[in-house]
Design a protein around this motif. Structure first.
Motif, PDB file in Angstrom:
ATOM      1  N   PRO A  60      42.263  52.357  50.433  1.00  0.00           N
ATOM      2  CA  PRO A  60      43.273  52.518  49.381  1.00  0.00           C
ATOM      3  C   PRO A  60      42.899  53.528  48.308  1.00  0.00           C
ATOM      4  N   THR A  61      41.598  53.624  47.952  1.00  0.00           N
ATOM      5  CA  THR A  61      41.173  54.569  46.922  1.00  0.00           C
ATOM      6  C   THR A  61      40.622  55.859  47.515  1.00  0.00           C
ATOM      7  N   MET A  98      55.366  56.642  39.536  1.00  0.00           N
ATOM      8  CA  MET A  98      55.345  55.866  40.780  1.00  0.00           C
ATOM      9  C   MET A  98      54.107  56.108  41.649  1.00  0.00           C
ATOM     10  N   SER A  99      53.069  56.726  41.087  1.00  0.00           N
ATOM     11  CA  SER A  99      51.849  56.902  41.880  1.00  0.00           C
ATOM     12  C   SER A  99      51.249  55.557  42.258  1.00  0.00           C
ATOM     13  N   CYS A 100      51.394  54.566  41.403  1.00  0.00           N
ATOM     14  CA  CYS A 100      50.871  53.229  41.698  1.00  0.00           C
ATOM     15  C   CYS A 100      51.622  52.600  42.876  1.00  0.00           C
ATOM     16  N   VAL A 101      52.922  52.812  42.906  1.00  0.00           N
ATOM     17  CA  VAL A 101      53.733  52.279  44.014  1.00  0.00           C
ATOM     18  C   VAL A 101      53.312  52.924  45.326  1.00  0.00           C
ATOM     19  N   ASP A 102      53.095  54.233  45.308  1.00  0.00           N
ATOM     20  CA  ASP A 102      52.712  54.961  46.518  1.00  0.00           C
ATOM     21  C   ASP A 102      51.318  54.586  46.999  1.00  0.00           C
ATOM     22  N   SER A 103      50.410  54.298  46.070  1.00  0.00           N
ATOM     23  CA  SER A 103      49.023  54.030  46.459  1.00  0.00           C
ATOM     24  C   SER A 103      48.789  52.594  46.898  1.00  0.00           C
ATOM     25  N   CYS A 104      49.661  51.679  46.534  1.00  0.00           N
ATOM     26  CA  CYS A 104      49.453  50.261  46.843  1.00  0.00           C
ATOM     27  C   CYS A 104      49.606  50.006  48.339  1.00  0.00           C
ATOM     28  N   PRO A 105      48.602  49.414  48.993  1.00  0.00           N
ATOM     29  CA  PRO A 105      48.681  49.190  50.440  1.00  0.00           C
ATOM     30  C   PRO A 105      49.514  47.984  50.848  1.00  0.00           C
ATOM     31  N   THR A 106      49.939  47.177  49.880  1.00  0.00           N
ATOM     32  CA  THR A 106      50.656  45.953  50.231  1.00  0.00           C
ATOM     33  C   THR A 106      52.079  45.904  49.714  1.00  0.00           C
ATOM     34  N   SER A 164      41.516  33.280  46.956  1.00  0.00           N
ATOM     35  CA  SER A 164      42.389  34.330  46.447  1.00  0.00           C
ATOM     36  C   SER A 164      42.637  34.143  44.956  1.00  0.00           C
ATOM     37  N   SER A 165      42.583  35.247  44.229  1.00  0.00           N
ATOM     38  CA  SER A 165      42.826  35.207  42.790  1.00  0.00           C
ATOM     39  C   SER A 165      44.214  35.751  42.492  1.00  0.00           C
ATOM     40  N   ARG A 166      44.843  35.228  41.458  1.00  0.00           N
ATOM     41  CA  ARG A 166      46.160  35.721  41.059  1.00  0.00           C
ATOM     42  C   ARG A 166      46.052  36.700  39.884  1.00  0.00           C
ATOM     43  N   ILE A 167      44.826  37.124  39.608  1.00  0.00           N
ATOM     44  CA  ILE A 167      44.618  38.101  38.535  1.00  0.00           C
ATOM     45  C   ILE A 167      44.990  39.483  39.053  1.00  0.00           C
ATOM     46  N   VAL A 168      45.856  40.169  38.359  1.00  0.00           N
ATOM     47  CA  VAL A 168      46.312  41.492  38.808  1.00  0.00           C
ATOM     48  C   VAL A 168      46.167  42.497  37.666  1.00  0.00           C
ATOM     49  N   PRO A 169      46.106  43.789  38.009  1.00  0.00           N
ATOM     50  CA  PRO A 169      46.086  44.810  36.950  1.00  0.00           C
ATOM     51  C   PRO A 169      47.356  44.731  36.101  1.00  0.00           C
ATOM     52  N   GLN A 170      47.187  44.992  34.836  1.00  0.00           N
ATOM     53  CA  GLN A 170      48.318  44.995  33.906  1.00  0.00           C
ATOM     54  C   GLN A 170      48.675  46.435  33.535  1.00  0.00           C
ATOM     55  N   THR A 171      49.916  46.631  33.156  1.00  0.00           N
ATOM     56  CA  THR A 171      50.404  47.965  32.803  1.00  0.00           C
ATOM     57  C   THR A 171      50.786  48.029  31.343  1.00  0.00           C
ATOM     58  N   ASP A 172      50.277  49.053  30.672  1.00  0.00           N
ATOM     59  CA  ASP A 172      50.694  49.330  29.297  1.00  0.00           C
ATOM     60  C   ASP A 172      51.986  50.152  29.384  1.00  0.00           C
ATOM     61  N   ALA A 173      53.098  49.492  29.125  1.00  0.00           N
ATOM     62  CA  ALA A 173      54.404  50.146  29.282  1.00  0.00           C
ATOM     63  C   ALA A 173      54.540  51.387  28.405  1.00  0.00           C
ATOM     64  N   ALA A 174      53.832  51.411  27.275  1.00  0.00           N
ATOM     65  CA  ALA A 174      53.924  52.564  26.381  1.00  0.00           C
ATOM     66  C   ALA A 174      53.257  53.798  26.988  1.00  0.00           C
ATOM     67  N   LEU A 211      50.834  39.381  46.581  1.00  0.00           N
ATOM     68  CA  LEU A 211      50.591  40.509  47.482  1.00  0.00           C
ATOM     69  C   LEU A 211      49.380  41.346  47.074  1.00  0.00           C
ATOM     70  N   CYS A 212      49.056  41.366  45.801  1.00  0.00           N
ATOM     71  CA  CYS A 212      47.974  42.223  45.300  1.00  0.00           C
ATOM     72  C   CYS A 212      46.630  41.802  45.892  1.00  0.00           C
ATOM     73  N   ILE A 213      45.851  42.772  46.403  1.00  0.00           N
ATOM     74  CA  ILE A 213      44.519  42.491  46.940  1.00  0.00           C
ATOM     75  C   ILE A 213      43.423  43.032  46.008  1.00  0.00           C
TER      76      ILE A 213
END
Length: 259
Positions: A11-12, A192-200, A176-186, A215-217
């Protein structure tokens, strides 16, 4: 020369870089199959082809999603190279697991290696194997590729499986953890690079600030690929874990290669 294929769950793109250096050492062009993002995965390889398969290590194991996607590949006595890339902690059972997975699917694993890559959770503030694979790592990957090419030129006769570190039963997967990256909306520019890079497909294409925890791994591809630095891990407990990991993984580990 036998057709060469690089198959990676990356993914990276860290694992992909190691495989590309191995191919350079083999002095051969290669086709690439990106099983982190490619949907049509069914593929069968002939005996005269060569396949280098690379995956990152998650908690000492081959990522569960990579196992699922690799299951679509089939060999016919096809020579294969198993490669795992880990974040300077330990690769534990991952390399043995990948070898046995490929063997069960009809590949002949003639070589294997464990390389070090920048940890998924590494940040400028808490670096873990930062900038790896570096030039020295890639030179060792190329030398490994040269050794593989020499072995292929001499002819392959695999009478016994390659003896690799690891245990079976494999290490139990972490819950499995439900901790996911957070987004600073500001800061989010909606690129959409995050959408394209996400494998799931965990990040909503209609709202890139939303991440599906089921879904987040936690591969961190969305964090590392965000041009505005809008995405980050902010969970206090997770940050404490990353600090501990960073403190315990400062001693440089080196690649291990088996031919």
């Amino acid at each position: 020369m036998s057709p060469l294929h690089l198959v990676h769950f990356s993914p990276t793109q860290t694992t992909a870089r190691v495989l590309q250096a191995i191919a350079r050492g083999m002095a051969q062009s290669a086709t690439e199959l990106d099983i982190a993002h490619q949907i049509d995965l069914a593929r069968e390889f002939a005996q005269q082809e060569v396949v280098v398969v690379g995956v990152p290590v998650y908690g000492g194991r081959v990522p569960a999603l990579a196992v699922q996607r690799l299951a679509h590949l089939r060999g016919n006595g096809t020579p294969a190279v198993a490669v795992v890339v880990y974040g300077n902690r330990a690769y534990e059972d991952a390399l043995l697991e990948l070898q046995q997975l490929l063997t069960a699917q009809g590949f002949e694993v003639m070589a294997a290696a464990a390389f070090i890559g920048e940890h998924s959770f590494s940040t400028p503030e808490l670096p873990i194997a930062e900038h790896r694979p570096d030039a020295a790592d890639l030179a060792k990957a190329a030398a490994f590729g040269q050794a593989i090419a020499q072995r292929l030129a001499a002819g392959i006769n695999i009478n016994h499986p390659l003896a690799l570190p690891g245990n079976r039963p494999y290490k139990e997967r972490s819950p499995s953890s439900r901790i996911v990256p957070q987004t600073d909306a500001a800061l989010c520019g909606g690129c959409m690079s995050c959408v394209d890079s996400c494998p799931t497909g965990a990040i909503s294409p209609t709202d890139p600030c939303a991440t599906d925890a089921d879904l987040c791994i936690r591969c961190a591809a969305c964090i590392k690929g965000c041009p505005s630095g809008a995405r980050a891990i902010t969970h206090t407990g997770m940050l404490d874990f990353i600090r501990t990991l960073q403190q315990n993984c400062q001693t440089r580990r080196e690649p291990e290669c088996f031919v």
